[in-house]
Design a protein around this motif. Structure first.
Motif, PDB file in Angstrom:
ATOM      1  N   ASN A   1      14.744   2.516  15.751  1.00  0.00           N
ATOM      2  CA  ASN A   1      15.024   1.397  14.449  1.00  0.00           C
ATOM      3  C   ASN A   1      14.589   0.193  14.549  1.00  0.00           C
ATOM      4  O   ASN A   1      13.905  -0.098  13.238  1.00  0.00           O
ATOM      5  N   HIS A   2      14.532  -0.437  15.615  1.00  0.00           N
ATOM      6  CA  HIS A   2      14.137  -1.819  15.718  1.00  0.00           C
ATOM      7  C   HIS A   2      12.516  -1.770  15.392  1.00  0.00           C
ATOM      8  O   HIS A   2      12.207  -2.572  14.498  1.00  0.00           O
ATOM      9  N   VAL A   3      11.702  -1.207  15.974  1.00  0.00           N
ATOM     10  CA  VAL A   3      10.317  -1.013  15.742  1.00  0.00           C
ATOM     11  C   VAL A   3       9.973  -0.661  14.330  1.00  0.00           C
ATOM     12  O   VAL A   3       9.179  -0.987  13.592  1.00  0.00           O
ATOM     13  N   ARG A   4      10.698   0.288  13.843  1.00  0.00           N
ATOM     14  CA  ARG A   4      10.667   0.636  12.354  1.00  0.00           C
ATOM     15  C   ARG A   4      10.791  -0.239  11.489  1.00  0.00           C
ATOM     16  O   ARG A   4      10.056  -0.586  10.542  1.00  0.00           O
ATOM     17  N   THR A   5      11.976  -0.993  11.750  1.00  0.00           N
ATOM     18  CA  THR A   5      12.206  -2.213  10.837  1.00  0.00           C
ATOM     19  C   THR A   5      11.081  -3.307  10.817  1.00  0.00           C
ATOM     20  O   THR A   5      10.563  -3.892   9.626  1.00  0.00           O
ATOM     21  N   ARG A   6      10.490  -3.578  11.870  1.00  0.00           N
ATOM     22  CA  ARG A   6       9.712  -4.729  12.332  1.00  0.00           C
ATOM     23  C   ARG A   6       8.545  -4.256  11.425  1.00  0.00           C
ATOM     24  O   ARG A   6       7.620  -5.080  10.749  1.00  0.00           O
ATOM     25  N   LEU A   7       8.043  -2.881  11.601  1.00  0.00           N
ATOM     26  CA  LEU A   7       6.971  -2.435  10.670  1.00  0.00           C
ATOM     27  C   LEU A   7       7.148  -2.451   9.385  1.00  0.00           C
ATOM     28  O   LEU A   7       6.130  -2.923   8.651  1.00  0.00           O
ATOM     29  N   GLN A   8       8.216  -1.973   8.687  1.00  0.00           N
ATOM     30  CA  GLN A   8       8.571  -2.263   7.359  1.00  0.00           C
ATOM     31  C   GLN A   8       8.331  -3.763   6.894  1.00  0.00           C
ATOM     32  O   GLN A   8       8.081  -3.964   5.990  1.00  0.00           O
ATOM     33  N   HIS A   9       9.064  -4.635   7.776  1.00  0.00           N
ATOM     34  CA  HIS A   9       8.909  -5.962   7.420  1.00  0.00           C
ATOM     35  C   HIS A   9       7.478  -6.485   7.436  1.00  0.00           C
ATOM     36  O   HIS A   9       7.019  -7.232   6.621  1.00  0.00           O
ATOM     37  N   ARG A  10       6.862  -6.077   8.232  1.00  0.00           N
ATOM     38  CA  ARG A  10       5.351  -6.415   8.395  1.00  0.00           C
ATOM     39  C   ARG A  10       4.417  -6.048   7.156  1.00  0.00           C
ATOM     40  O   ARG A  10       3.703  -6.725   6.719  1.00  0.00           O
ATOM     41  N   ASP A  11       4.821  -4.673   6.649  1.00  0.00           N
ATOM     42  CA  ASP A  11       4.244  -4.207   5.568  1.00  0.00           C
ATOM     43  C   ASP A  11       4.669  -4.952   4.419  1.00  0.00           C
ATOM     44  O   ASP A  11       3.675  -5.161   3.464  1.00  0.00           O
ATOM     45  N   GLN A  12       5.853  -5.314   4.121  1.00  0.00           N
ATOM     46  CA  GLN A  12       6.358  -6.042   3.158  1.00  0.00           C
ATOM     47  C   GLN A  12       5.802  -7.550   3.107  1.00  0.00           C
ATOM     48  O   GLN A  12       5.357  -8.117   1.909  1.00  0.00           O
ATOM     49  N   THR A  13       5.423  -8.241   4.060  1.00  0.00           N
ATOM     50  CA  THR A  13       4.857  -9.430   3.810  1.00  0.00           C
ATOM     51  C   THR A  13       3.488  -9.584   3.948  1.00  0.00           C
ATOM     52  O   THR A  13       2.957 -10.424   3.460  1.00  0.00           O
ATOM     53  N   GLU A  14       2.582  -8.513   4.538  1.00  0.00           N
ATOM     54  CA  GLU A  14       1.377  -8.579   4.794  1.00  0.00           C
ATOM     55  C   GLU A  14       0.475  -7.705   4.104  1.00  0.00           C
ATOM     56  O   GLU A  14      -0.752  -7.925   3.658  1.00  0.00           O
ATOM     57  N   LYS A  15       1.311  -6.413   3.977  1.00  0.00           N
ATOM     58  CA  LYS A  15       0.285  -5.526   3.495  1.00  0.00           C
ATOM     59  C   LYS A  15       0.422  -4.955   1.735  1.00  0.00           C
ATOM     60  O   LYS A  15      -0.323  -5.193   1.055  1.00  0.00           O
ATOM     61  N   VAL A  16       1.821  -5.291   1.600  1.00  0.00           N
ATOM     62  CA  VAL A  16       2.183  -4.793   0.000  1.00  0.00           C
ATOM     63  C   VAL A  16       1.486  -6.165  -0.923  1.00  0.00           C
ATOM     64  O   VAL A  16       0.941  -5.509  -1.905  1.00  0.00           O
ATOM     65  N   PRO A  17       1.383  -7.108  -0.678  1.00  0.00           N
ATOM     66  CA  PRO A  17       0.932  -8.226  -1.486  1.00  0.00           C
ATOM     67  C   PRO A  17      -0.764  -8.035  -1.729  1.00  0.00           C
ATOM     68  O   PRO A  17      -1.363  -8.393  -2.627  1.00  0.00           O
ATOM     69  N   TYR A  18      -1.432  -7.060  -0.702  1.00  0.00           N
ATOM     70  CA  TYR A  18      -2.667  -6.872  -1.215  1.00  0.00           C
ATOM     71  C   TYR A  18      -3.172  -5.614  -1.645  1.00  0.00           C
ATOM     72  O   TYR A  18      -4.368  -5.144  -1.419  1.00  0.00           O
ATOM     73  N   THR A  19      -1.944  -4.936  -1.971  1.00  0.00           N
ATOM     74  CA  THR A  19      -2.550  -3.449  -2.271  1.00  0.00           C
ATOM     75  C   THR A  19      -3.378  -3.248  -3.496  1.00  0.00           C
ATOM     76  O   THR A  19      -3.944  -2.407  -3.761  1.00  0.00           O
ATOM     77  N   GLY A  20      -3.184  -4.205  -4.497  1.00  0.00           N
ATOM     78  CA  GLY A  20      -3.933  -4.081  -5.615  1.00  0.00           C
ATOM     79  C   GLY A  20      -5.530  -4.690  -5.497  1.00  0.00           C
ATOM     80  O   GLY A  20      -6.311  -4.653  -6.585  1.00  0.00           O
ATOM     81  N   VAL A  21      -5.604  -5.218  -4.130  1.00  0.00           N
ATOM     82  CA  VAL A  21      -7.062  -6.094  -4.032  1.00  0.00           C
ATOM     83  C   VAL A  21      -8.015  -4.908  -4.102  1.00  0.00           C
ATOM     84  O   VAL A  21      -9.195  -5.046  -4.893  1.00  0.00           O
ATOM     85  N   TYR A  22      -7.876  -3.865  -3.608  1.00  0.00           N
ATOM     86  CA  TYR A  22      -8.969  -2.930  -3.361  1.00  0.00           C
ATOM     87  C   TYR A  22      -9.282  -2.187  -4.603  1.00  0.00           C
ATOM     88  O   TYR A  22     -10.506  -2.208  -5.018  1.00  0.00           O
ATOM     89  N   THR A  23      -8.326  -2.197  -5.598  1.00  0.00           N
ATOM     90  CA  THR A  23      -8.522  -1.540  -6.890  1.00  0.00           C
ATOM     91  C   THR A  23      -9.150  -2.447  -7.684  1.00  0.00           C
ATOM     92  O   THR A  23      -9.712  -2.043  -8.600  1.00  0.00           O
ATOM     93  N   ARG A  24      -8.795  -3.645  -7.571  1.00  0.00           N
ATOM     94  CA  ARG A  24      -9.631  -4.747  -8.213  1.00  0.00           C
ATOM     95  C   ARG A  24     -11.100  -4.812  -8.058  1.00  0.00           C
ATOM     96  O   ARG A  24     -11.759  -5.053  -8.985  1.00  0.00           O
ATOM     97  N   LEU A  25     -11.040  -4.720  -6.835  1.00  0.00           N
ATOM     98  CA  LEU A  25     -12.664  -4.790  -6.448  1.00  0.00           C
ATOM     99  C   LEU A  25     -13.563  -3.829  -6.826  1.00  0.00           C
ATOM    100  O   LEU A  25     -14.659  -4.076  -7.199  1.00  0.00           O
ATOM    101  N   SER A  26     -12.836  -2.583  -6.851  1.00  0.00           N
ATOM    102  CA  SER A  26     -13.683  -1.634  -7.072  1.00  0.00           C
ATOM    103  C   SER A  26     -13.929  -1.758  -8.767  1.00  0.00           C
ATOM    104  O   SER A  26     -14.941  -1.388  -9.288  1.00  0.00           O
ATOM    105  N   GLN A  27     -12.741  -2.223  -9.530  1.00  0.00           N
ATOM    106  CA  GLN A  27     -13.131  -2.433 -11.069  1.00  0.00           C
ATOM    107  C   GLN A  27     -13.912  -3.275 -11.059  1.00  0.00           C
ATOM    108  O   GLN A  27     -15.006  -2.981 -12.022  1.00  0.00           O
ATOM    109  N   VAL A  28     -14.159  -4.507 -10.545  1.00  0.00           N
ATOM    110  CA  VAL A  28     -14.925  -5.593 -10.607  1.00  0.00           C
ATOM    111  C   VAL A  28     -16.446  -5.262 -10.253  1.00  0.00           C
ATOM    112  O   VAL A  28     -17.585  -5.361 -11.062  1.00  0.00           O
TER     113      VAL A  28
END
Length: 225
Positions: free
Chosen positions: A6-33
């Protein structure tokens, strides 16, 4: 074992929230550009060909506008490319971090297995101790029962000893009384015998004196004749 998972799962989810989620739309935007860039590039080539065939001010104006839009797209593409490069670096770092956490998870798993093995060994040892304790408790209860019986037997023996001692002392007192009485009797007999001997000696002395007197009387007349 569920706590560290549970500790490792929580840390990974926190990492995704802080580092991965903010950039989820970048690749889509890059493809559109990129798609817009290709489209504008095709349009620019087409306009350039038409301007060469027809020539004209309006066509040149559209060409400059498209050229500016193309430069803007190139600039955006560079920024997005840099963003992709940064994200790629971050992704490599996250992959390295993920590998690190996987190694940590593997280490914790091995440690958990070792602890589980130690726990199993400790449980077996505890069971042995509990069995030994139970046996010793039974032996202790038996010893307490035997001790109680021995105390009762000792009390009876002490009581019997006290009774024997009292009877022995009574017998010794009675024997002492008999000895005292015997000695007293012997003393009286000794005094009586002594008195009798004295009386006998006195009688013998008187008899001897009487005899000597008689003999003397008898001898004196015959000498006168």
């Amino acid at each position: 074992m569920g706590s560290w998972k549970n500790h490792v799962r929580t840390r990974l989810q926190h990492r995704d929230q802080t580092e991965k989620v903010p950039y989820t739309g970048v690749y889509t935007r890059l493809s559109q550009v990129e798609e817009r860039f290709e489209i504008r590039k095709e349009i620019l080539e087409e306009v350039h060909c038409k301007s060469l065939d027809k020539g004209g001010v309006e066509v040149g104006r559209h060409t400059r506008l498209l050229h500016l839009q193309l430069r803007e797209s190139e600039h955006l593409a560079e920024k997005l490319s840099q963003t992709v490069s940064d994200l790629t670096s971050v992704l490599y770092l996250k992959e390295a971090e993920l590998q690190y956490w996987q190694s940590r998870v593997s280490h914790y798993r091995q440690e958990a297995l070792s602890l589980a093995k130690d726990t199993h060994t400790l449980k077996a040892t505890l069971s042995e101790y509990e069995f030994t304790l139970e046996c010793q408790s039974k032996e202790l209860a038996a010893l307490h029962t035997e001790q109680k019986k021995l105390k009762e037997a000792l009390a009876e023996a002490l009581e019997a000893k006290e009774g024997l001692l009292q009877r022995w002392m009574k017998e010794k007192r009675e024997e002492a009384d008999r000895m005292n009485e015997y000695n007293h009797t012997q003393e009286r007999w000794q005094r009586l015998i002594t008195q009798l001997k004295k009386h006998l000696r006195k009688e013998i002395g008187k008899h001897q004196v009487s005899t000597v007197t008689s003999v003397t009387k008898e001898t004196t007349p015959s000498e006168g004749q």
